[in-house]
Design an enzyme around this catalytic site. Structure first.
Site, PDB file in Angstrom:
ATOM      1  N   SER A 134      95.649  28.679  18.996  1.00  0.00           N
ATOM      2  CA  SER A 134      96.732  27.718  19.202  1.00  0.00           C
ATOM      3  C   SER A 134      97.806  28.390  20.053  1.00  0.00           C
ATOM      4  O   SER A 134      98.021  29.604  19.942  1.00  0.00           O
ATOM      5  CB  SER A 134      97.327  27.332  17.839  1.00  0.00           C
ATOM      6  OG  SER A 134      98.588  26.723  18.027  1.00  0.00           O
ATOM      7  N   SER A 135      98.490  27.590  20.864  1.00  0.00           N
ATOM      8  CA  SER A 135      99.585  28.148  21.672  1.00  0.00           C
ATOM      9  C   SER A 135     100.661  28.718  20.758  1.00  0.00           C
ATOM     10  O   SER A 135     101.362  29.663  21.110  1.00  0.00           O
ATOM     11  CB  SER A 135     100.192  27.061  22.555  1.00  0.00           C
ATOM     12  OG  SER A 135      99.177  26.451  23.313  1.00  0.00           O
TER      13      SER A 135
ATOM     14  N   GLY B  96      99.942  23.336  27.900  1.00  0.00           N
ATOM     15  CA  GLY B  96     100.083  24.654  28.506  1.00  0.00           C
ATOM     16  C   GLY B  96     100.028  25.779  27.499  1.00  0.00           C
ATOM     17  O   GLY B  96      99.580  25.606  26.367  1.00  0.00           O
ATOM     18  N   ALA B  97     100.498  26.982  27.930  1.00  0.00           N
ATOM     19  CA  ALA B  97     100.291  28.229  27.166  1.00  0.00           C
ATOM     20  C   ALA B  97      98.802  28.315  26.838  1.00  0.00           C
ATOM     21  O   ALA B  97      98.408  28.426  25.677  1.00  0.00           O
ATOM     22  CB  ALA B  97     101.168  28.274  25.919  1.00  0.00           C
ATOM     23  N   LEU B  98      98.010  28.239  27.893  1.00  0.00           N
ATOM     24  CA  LEU B  98      96.566  28.052  27.743  1.00  0.00           C
ATOM     25  C   LEU B  98      95.888  29.263  27.106  1.00  0.00           C
ATOM     26  O   LEU B  98      96.255  30.408  27.333  1.00  0.00           O
ATOM     27  CB  LEU B  98      95.940  27.762  29.110  1.00  0.00           C
ATOM     28  CG  LEU B  98      96.472  26.512  29.814  1.00  0.00           C
ATOM     29  CD1 LEU B  98      95.727  26.302  31.135  1.00  0.00           C
ATOM     30  CD2 LEU B  98      96.360  25.269  28.939  1.00  0.00           C
TER      31      LEU B  98
ATOM     32  N   GLN C  29      91.737  30.364  25.088  1.00  0.00           N
ATOM     33  CA  GLN C  29      90.292  30.097  25.204  1.00  0.00           C
ATOM     34  C   GLN C  29      89.902  28.730  24.625  1.00  0.00           C
ATOM     35  O   GLN C  29      88.881  28.168  25.017  1.00  0.00           O
ATOM     36  CB  GLN C  29      89.492  31.203  24.503  1.00  0.00           C
ATOM     37  CG  GLN C  29      89.552  32.543  25.208  1.00  0.00           C
ATOM     38  CD  GLN C  29      89.032  32.475  26.647  1.00  0.00           C
ATOM     39  OE1 GLN C  29      88.036  31.813  26.919  1.00  0.00           O
ATOM     40  NE2 GLN C  29      89.718  33.133  27.563  1.00  0.00           N
TER      41      GLN C  29
ATOM     42  N   HIS D  32      91.632  25.903  24.975  1.00  0.00           N
ATOM     43  CA  HIS D  32      91.796  24.972  26.101  1.00  0.00           C
ATOM     44  C   HIS D  32      90.673  25.174  27.121  1.00  0.00           C
ATOM     45  O   HIS D  32      90.110  24.217  27.639  1.00  0.00           O
ATOM     46  CB  HIS D  32      93.132  25.229  26.817  1.00  0.00           C
ATOM     47  CG  HIS D  32      94.354  24.980  25.984  1.00  0.00           C
ATOM     48  ND1 HIS D  32      95.210  25.983  25.613  1.00  0.00           N
ATOM     49  CD2 HIS D  32      94.872  23.836  25.463  1.00  0.00           C
ATOM     50  CE1 HIS D  32      96.217  25.475  24.912  1.00  0.00           C
ATOM     51  NE2 HIS D  32      96.030  24.176  24.788  1.00  0.00           N
TER      52      HIS D  32
ATOM     53  N   ASP E 271      92.515  19.388  16.497  1.00  0.00           N
ATOM     54  CA  ASP E 271      93.460  18.302  16.197  1.00  0.00           C
ATOM     55  C   ASP E 271      92.632  17.051  15.909  1.00  0.00           C
ATOM     56  O   ASP E 271      92.651  16.082  16.678  1.00  0.00           O
ATOM     57  CB  ASP E 271      94.389  18.093  17.390  1.00  0.00           C
ATOM     58  CG  ASP E 271      95.160  19.362  17.719  1.00  0.00           C
ATOM     59  OD1 ASP E 271      96.093  19.688  16.991  1.00  0.00           O
ATOM     60  OD2 ASP E 271      94.795  20.054  18.691  1.00  0.00           O
TER      61      ASP E 271
HETATM   62  P1  AMP Z   1      97.647  21.368  23.168  1.00  0.00           P
HETATM   63  O1  AMP Z   1      97.964  22.134  24.407  1.00  0.00           O
HETATM   64  O2  AMP Z   1      97.893  22.123  21.910  1.00  0.00           O
HETATM   65  O3  AMP Z   1      98.235  19.980  23.177  1.00  0.00           O
HETATM   66  O4  AMP Z   1      96.082  21.152  23.188  1.00  0.00           O
HETATM   67  C1  AMP Z   1      95.431  20.537  24.280  1.00  0.00           C
HETATM   68  C2  AMP Z   1      94.017  20.244  23.873  1.00  0.00           C
HETATM   69  O5  AMP Z   1      93.355  21.447  23.531  1.00  0.00           O
HETATM   70  C3  AMP Z   1      93.925  19.321  22.642  1.00  0.00           C
HETATM   71  O6  AMP Z   1      92.864  18.398  22.824  1.00  0.00           O
HETATM   72  C4  AMP Z   1      93.631  20.291  21.534  1.00  0.00           C
HETATM   73  O7  AMP Z   1      92.945  19.715  20.444  1.00  0.00           O
HETATM   74  C5  AMP Z   1      92.764  21.307  22.253  1.00  0.00           C
HETATM   75  N1  AMP Z   1      92.754  22.590  21.551  1.00  0.00           N
HETATM   76  C6  AMP Z   1      93.844  23.284  21.111  1.00  0.00           C
HETATM   77  N2  AMP Z   1      93.464  24.389  20.449  1.00  0.00           N
HETATM   78  C7  AMP Z   1      92.111  24.389  20.462  1.00  0.00           C
HETATM   79  C8  AMP Z   1      91.116  25.261  19.919  1.00  0.00           C
HETATM   80  N3  AMP Z   1      91.441  26.362  19.238  1.00  0.00           N
HETATM   81  N4  AMP Z   1      89.812  24.957  20.126  1.00  0.00           N
HETATM   82  C9  AMP Z   1      89.462  23.841  20.826  1.00  0.00           C
HETATM   83  N5  AMP Z   1      90.347  22.975  21.349  1.00  0.00           N
HETATM   84  C10 AMP Z   1      91.647  23.239  21.170  1.00  0.00           C
END
Ligand code: AMP
Length: 283
Positions: free
Chosen positions: A188-189, A31-33, A35, A37, A153
């Protein structure tokens, strides 16, 4: 847009929607979506008939209780953001902890071998067991054809590919490129916790990674490490956790460049107590 709070309701809906030749995409998130995501969701939408987006802050992958409690949560806003991409092809799964863990909030133990004994695995003990546990559980519930993960990641992406293979899960894993803020900072969130000054300074991480890529054409790896450490030592706002140049398959750190090998550079650093990570393809 309907939000499914339980796996039973989600699976019922998926079973009603799916036709024999349909395909289902899946994007797991906390969450805390942003661009970043949404780029995963857009890729999933363009290659599947329906897409499940899970929104769940997974407690077992946090090794710091304060990081877990400070993790931003914004479900109402997340729903609005997803509606800008599609109103009828996305199913949101936003469960409570009990729906995924029952009464035992505990990780399964995996063996990811050398993939987990470096970088995030080193700095965050138990993190990848938590990630493996939740992603395996979600994949078993959603049962998608394809699941999408960010290269931001990168270590997590390799760990998930390994887990899927080891567990014999029938799902294709796709890695998607990192989306960045206008100043180059990887989205990043956690970026919402940065002050304007910290946000500004954080541009340094991607600048360093881009320079490392250039330097690899002319400089030896030890001198590149020295240069990166100096850059961080000269900036009082940052505390470097690690810088590493690794083989892209094993993630084992390399000391010299060999022909026919592919590398990636990784950084994790704290600024104002916020942990930021980023990486770059060096090939
Ligand atoms: P998270 O919510 O941080 O667990 O991320 C969920 C998914 O979104 C994971 O597969 C992350 O690698 C991906 N993600 C997070 N930040 C980015 C970003 N800046 N660009 C592309 N994918 C991302």
């Amino acid at each position: 847009m309907l939000v499914y709070k339980t796996k039973v309701d989600l699976v019922n809906r998926i079973n009603n929607l799916m036709q024999p030749d349909f395909s289902l995409g899946f994007v797991p998130t906390m969450g805390a979506l942003h661009q970043g995501h949404l780029s995963l969701v857009k890729s999933a939408l363009s290659n599947n008939n329906f897409v499940v987006v899970s929104i769940f802050v997974n407690p077992t992958q946090f090794n710091s209780t304060s990081d877990l409690s400070k993790y931003p949560r914004s479900l109402a806003q997340d729903i609005k953001i997803l509606e800008t991409v599609s109103k009828d092809k996305i199913l949101i799964y936003a469960p409570e902890i009990e729906d995924l863990y029952g009464s035992k909030v505990k990780s399964e133990s995996f063996n990811f071998r050398e993939l987990e004994s470096t970088m995030e695995g080193n700095s965050r003990p138990g993190h990848f067991d938590g990630v493996g546990t939740i992603v395996k559980r979600l994949l078993q519930i959603v049962n998608p054809n394809t699941a999408y993960f960010g290269e931001k990641d990168f270590q997590q992406l390799l760990i998930i590919k390994k887990m899927v293979e080891a567990e014999g899960l029938q799902v294709k894993i796709i890695g998607c490129p990192t989306e960045r803020e206008p100043n180059g900072l990887a989205m990043s969130s956690r970026n919402s916790r940065l002050s304007p000054e910290e946000y500004h300074e954080s541009a340094m991480i991607y600048e360093i990674l881009k320079t490392v890529k250039q330097k690899l054409n002319s400089d030896g790896i030890p001198s590149i490490y020295d240069w990166v450490l100096k850059r961080f030592n000269n900036n009082p706002l940052f505390e470097l956790d690690y810088f590493q140049i690794s083989d892209i398959e094993s993630l084992v750190p390399v000391k010299e460049k060999l022909p026919n090998k592919k590398y990636r550079a990784f950084i994790a650093a704290y600024i104002g107590g916020v942990r930021l990570i980023d990486n770059i393809d060096l090939n």
